[in-house]
Design a protein around this motif. Structure first.
Motif, mmCIF file in Angstrom:
data_model
loop_
_atom_site.group_PDB
_atom_site.id
_atom_site.type_symbol
_atom_site.label_atom_id
_atom_site.label_comp_id
_atom_site.label_asym_id
_atom_site.label_seq_id
_atom_site.Cartn_x
_atom_site.Cartn_y
_atom_site.Cartn_z
ATOM 1 N N LEU A 170 63.872 63.223 38.881
ATOM 2 C CA LEU A 170 63.531 63.827 40.178
ATOM 3 C C LEU A 170 63.657 65.352 40.105
ATOM 4 O O LEU A 170 62.755 66.093 40.537
ATOM 5 C CB LEU A 170 64.455 63.271 41.256
ATOM 6 C CG LEU A 170 64.127 63.624 42.718
ATOM 7 C CD1 LEU A 170 64.765 62.605 43.640
ATOM 8 C CD2 LEU A 170 64.562 65.005 43.119
ATOM 9 N N GLU A 207 61.047 63.918 46.465
ATOM 10 C CA GLU A 207 62.371 63.514 46.961
ATOM 11 C C GLU A 207 62.771 62.107 46.520
ATOM 12 O O GLU A 207 63.742 61.553 46.995
ATOM 13 C CB GLU A 207 62.427 63.629 48.491
ATOM 14 C CG GLU A 207 62.310 65.066 48.958
ATOM 15 C CD GLU A 207 62.823 65.296 50.379
ATOM 16 O OE1 GLU A 207 63.541 64.428 50.900
ATOM 17 O OE2 GLU A 207 62.484 66.335 50.946
ATOM 18 N N ILE A 208 61.971 61.525 45.627
ATOM 19 C CA ILE A 208 62.323 60.207 45.082
ATOM 20 C C ILE A 208 62.117 60.258 43.565
ATOM 21 O O ILE A 208 61.154 60.856 43.090
ATOM 22 C CB ILE A 208 61.432 59.081 45.674
ATOM 23 C CG1 ILE A 208 61.612 58.980 47.189
ATOM 24 C CG2 ILE A 208 61.747 57.725 45.022
ATOM 25 C CD1 ILE A 208 60.707 57.944 47.865
ATOM 26 N N ALA A 229 66.529 53.918 40.802
ATOM 27 C CA ALA A 229 65.879 54.947 41.611
ATOM 28 C C ALA A 229 66.908 55.793 42.340
ATOM 29 O O ALA A 229 68.047 55.358 42.559
ATOM 30 C CB ALA A 229 64.936 54.304 42.623
ATOM 31 N N CYS A 230 66.503 57.008 42.688
ATOM 32 C CA CYS A 230 67.351 57.871 43.502
ATOM 33 C C CYS A 230 66.483 58.550 44.550
ATOM 34 O O CYS A 230 65.261 58.596 44.408
ATOM 35 C CB CYS A 230 68.052 58.907 42.640
ATOM 36 S SG CYS A 230 66.939 60.132 41.956
ATOM 37 N N TYR A 231 67.098 59.073 45.602
ATOM 38 C CA TYR A 231 66.338 59.759 46.654
ATOM 39 C C TYR A 231 67.254 60.685 47.433
ATOM 40 O O TYR A 231 68.480 60.581 47.357
ATOM 41 C CB TYR A 231 65.678 58.737 47.599
ATOM 42 C CG TYR A 231 66.674 58.053 48.517
ATOM 43 C CD1 TYR A 231 67.606 57.151 48.006
ATOM 44 C CD2 TYR A 231 66.713 58.340 49.881
ATOM 45 C CE1 TYR A 231 68.529 56.541 48.842
ATOM 46 C CE2 TYR A 231 67.632 57.733 50.714
ATOM 47 C CZ TYR A 231 68.543 56.832 50.188
ATOM 48 O OH TYR A 231 69.467 56.241 51.014
ATOM 49 N N GLU A 282 69.000 61.839 50.642
ATOM 50 C CA GLU A 282 69.407 61.220 51.912
ATOM 51 C C GLU A 282 70.108 62.263 52.792
ATOM 52 O O GLU A 282 70.720 63.210 52.277
ATOM 53 C CB GLU A 282 70.350 60.043 51.595
ATOM 54 C CG GLU A 282 70.914 59.270 52.760
ATOM 55 C CD GLU A 282 69.850 58.574 53.629
ATOM 56 O OE1 GLU A 282 69.269 59.270 54.489
ATOM 57 O OE2 GLU A 282 69.615 57.358 53.448
ATOM 58 N N THR A 307 70.772 55.103 43.725
ATOM 59 C CA THR A 307 70.877 53.779 44.359
ATOM 60 C C THR A 307 71.515 52.734 43.439
ATOM 61 O O THR A 307 72.215 51.867 43.879
ATOM 62 C CB THR A 307 69.490 53.239 44.778
ATOM 63 O OG1 THR A 307 68.715 53.021 43.602
ATOM 64 C CG2 THR A 307 68.791 54.183 45.732
ATOM 65 N N LEU A 355 60.151 51.192 46.098
ATOM 66 C CA LEU A 355 59.725 52.553 46.450
ATOM 67 C C LEU A 355 59.241 52.621 47.892
ATOM 68 O O LEU A 355 59.543 53.574 48.616
ATOM 69 C CB LEU A 355 58.629 53.030 45.494
ATOM 70 C CG LEU A 355 59.110 53.326 44.076
ATOM 71 C CD1 LEU A 355 57.942 53.640 43.155
ATOM 72 C CD2 LEU A 355 60.121 54.479 44.077
ATOM 73 N N LEU A 388 62.062 53.011 50.183
ATOM 74 C CA LEU A 388 62.583 54.386 50.224
ATOM 75 C C LEU A 388 61.645 55.309 51.001
ATOM 76 O O LEU A 388 62.088 56.146 51.782
ATOM 77 C CB LEU A 388 62.781 54.922 48.796
ATOM 78 C CG LEU A 388 63.923 54.294 47.988
ATOM 79 C CD1 LEU A 388 63.984 54.899 46.586
ATOM 80 C CD2 LEU A 388 65.265 54.502 48.700
ATOM 81 N N ILE A 447 56.809 61.052 44.289
ATOM 82 C CA ILE A 447 57.759 60.214 43.555
ATOM 83 C C ILE A 447 57.654 60.573 42.080
ATOM 84 O O ILE A 447 56.584 60.462 41.490
ATOM 85 C CB ILE A 447 57.424 58.723 43.751
ATOM 86 C CG1 ILE A 447 57.476 58.373 45.238
ATOM 87 C CG2 ILE A 447 58.358 57.834 42.946
ATOM 88 C CD1 ILE A 447 56.516 57.279 45.619
#
Ligand code: ADP
Ligand code: MG
Length: 467
Positions: free
Chosen positions: A203, A214-215, A225-227, A229, A251, A385, A388, A399
């Protein structure tokens, strides 16, 4: 040529053995709502301890803004290879030199000391080759296993996943183990500025050029995955709430389903793969998607069809098709790259497995099985995805994707594009971009952003002191 009645009957029989891989849109939406619920459980203080999806705060609160500068060492331990990188960042320009080192399986399943000694040896070799001896460079470490982060450069391993199970590391601080190994081996010292996982690195690397990113998602040996928050939604956060009031969340969604909530979609093949894995009952979503497992799921189906007399008539029982782990995930990509009735790649794969006297009909069935299993993987990743994207609820999201499965599989990108579009709330736009050298460059960027913020803080403090 139209199929004969015999063939039609055979197809019907085959269908009965593979229909579990075909899931309806309704089912994917159900999976999304379960996943969303599990994510909330992971984020809330009172439910986190029992949640499968840990939603780890990463301590990364700012994305790169293009003013980062400097020379960094980066390490990338992903699950299949280990890389050491020298990353030079000058604004938007990034120069990378890297070297890949193999981690032998005896090290993956050995002791923590052996693993970190091996890592230290590789770093020492690399710094010698690049004339970096005696220079203390800031280091970013992409360590792609679930960790409970206590600071940007402090991360305790919560469990091993993928092919790793080194003794004496769970619960330990990865940064400390690295320092100790370097000390043991050469008195070499490094400043570990940041430990991140590969989804975060991916990311960060894409966010360097794209503000909408942002993902991050990994589709490699594993899947995660991460995002970004809002901090107010992160109940488990115990630090400060000052600006920026956001946090990248790792996550660790590979563990989705470990409480049984995905049992309604798992097939007999998924269960068998899990039973024979080094971590039964764990990482169930990951096992339906990631590169470490996909080839084996295909193999289990082909084995079953063969035993039922629906494939490879007269096959030798000693053939490698019957050996666990022998059908590599790269074969799935190769088979699906065949676009005509000659099945050139498929035949090559079957030859490599030592299968003799196969027919074109067999090739067709092998390809069909591959397409079903890779599509289910791509669609499950898409459901994750889309969950998210809906959570973020922004008009436009990028993404970042990395990992060999996404990179090399001929249809993964397109399948995901279509499925996410079908599953997200109407009106939300998204873009999937390949993050080049995501984890290596990303780790250096996290370190660079941290140093930039540290400098800014120091200046602020000096200004206050001088005022
Ligand atoms: P890591 O996740 O360790 O960083 P990669 O992103 O390179 O490493 O992913 C490695 C995984 O990708 C392996 O499980 C391998 O089976 C799979 N893989 C390698 N080549 C291909 C390919 N051509 N098509 C699909 N999967 C592949
Ligand atoms: Mg990787």
């Amino acid at each position: 040529m139209p199929a004969t009645p015999d063939q039609l009957q055979k197809y019907e029989k085959i269908e009965a053995f593979v229909k579990g891989f075909k899931l309806s849109s309704h089912t994917y939406k159900k999976i999304m709502s379960l996943l969303n619920e599990e994510m909330n459980n992971g984020l809330h203080k009172h439910t986190n301890h029992s949640a499968d999806i840990k939603m780890f705060p990463t301590f990364v609160r700012s994305l790169p803004d293009g003013t980062e500068k400097g020379q960094f060492l980066a390490l990338d331990l992903g699950g299949t290879n280990f890389r050491v990188l020298l990353v030079k960042i000058d604004g938007r320009d990034v120069d990378i030199q890297s070297r890949t080192y193999l981690i032998p399986q005896r090290v993956m399943l050995g002791t923590g000391t052996q693993l970190f000694d091996h890592i230290a040896d590789c770093i020492i070799k690399f710094t010698q080759q690049h004339n970096l001896r005696g220079i203390k460079l800031p280091l970013g470490f992409t360590f792609s296993f679930p960790c409970k982060q206590e600071d940007l450069n402090q991360a305790r391993l919560s469990k091993w996943t993928k092919g790793f199970r080194c003794e004496g590391v769970v619960g330990e601080d990865i940064c400390k183990l690295l320092h100790e190994a370097l000390k043991r081996k050469s008195n070499m010292d490094v400043e570990v500025v940041a430990i991140v996982n590969d989804a975060v690195g991916t990311l960060m690397s894409a966010a360097h050029n794209d503000r909408d990113c942002e993902i991050g998602i990994i589709l490699g040996t594993g899947c995660n995955a991460c995002y970004m928050e809002n901090l107010k939604n992160v109940g488990v956060w115990e630090g400060e709430y000052d600006h920026p009031d956001q946090m990248l969340i790792n996550t660790e969604w590979g563990a989705f389903g470990d409480n049984g909530c995905l049992d309604f979609v798992r097939t007999e093949y998924d269960r068998e793969l899990d039973n024979f894995s080094i971590n039964p009952g764990k990482q169930l979503m990951e096992k339906m998607i990631a590169g470490m497992y996909m080839g084996e799921i295909v193999r289990l189906v082909l084995e079953r069809l063969t035993m039922e007399g629906l494939l490879f008539q007269g096959i030798d029982r000693e053939c490698e098709l019957f050996v666990r782990g022998r059908f590599y995930t790269k074969y799935v990509s190769e088979v699906e790259s065949d676009h005509d009735e000659f099945f050139r790649n498929t035949k090559q794969v079957l030859d490599e497995l030592g299968i003799q006297n196969y027919t074109s009909e067999d090739c067709k069935v092998v390809k069909y099985v591959c397409t079903l299993i890779s599509a289910r993987a791509a669609f499950l990743a898409s459901a994750g995805l889309a969950t998210l994207i809906n959570r973020l609820n922004k008009p436009s999201i990028t993404i970042a994707v990395d990992g060999s499965l996404y990179r090399f599989h001929p249809r993964f990108h397109n399948l995901m594009q279509l499925k996410i579009h079908e599953l997200v709330r109407p009106g939300l736009r998204f873009k999937l971009t390949l993050s080049h050298d995501g984890s290596g460059k990303g780790a250096a960027l996290v370190a660079a952003v941290a140093l930039r913020l540290r400098e800014m803080k120091k200046e602020d403090q000096e200004n206050v002191a001088n005022a």
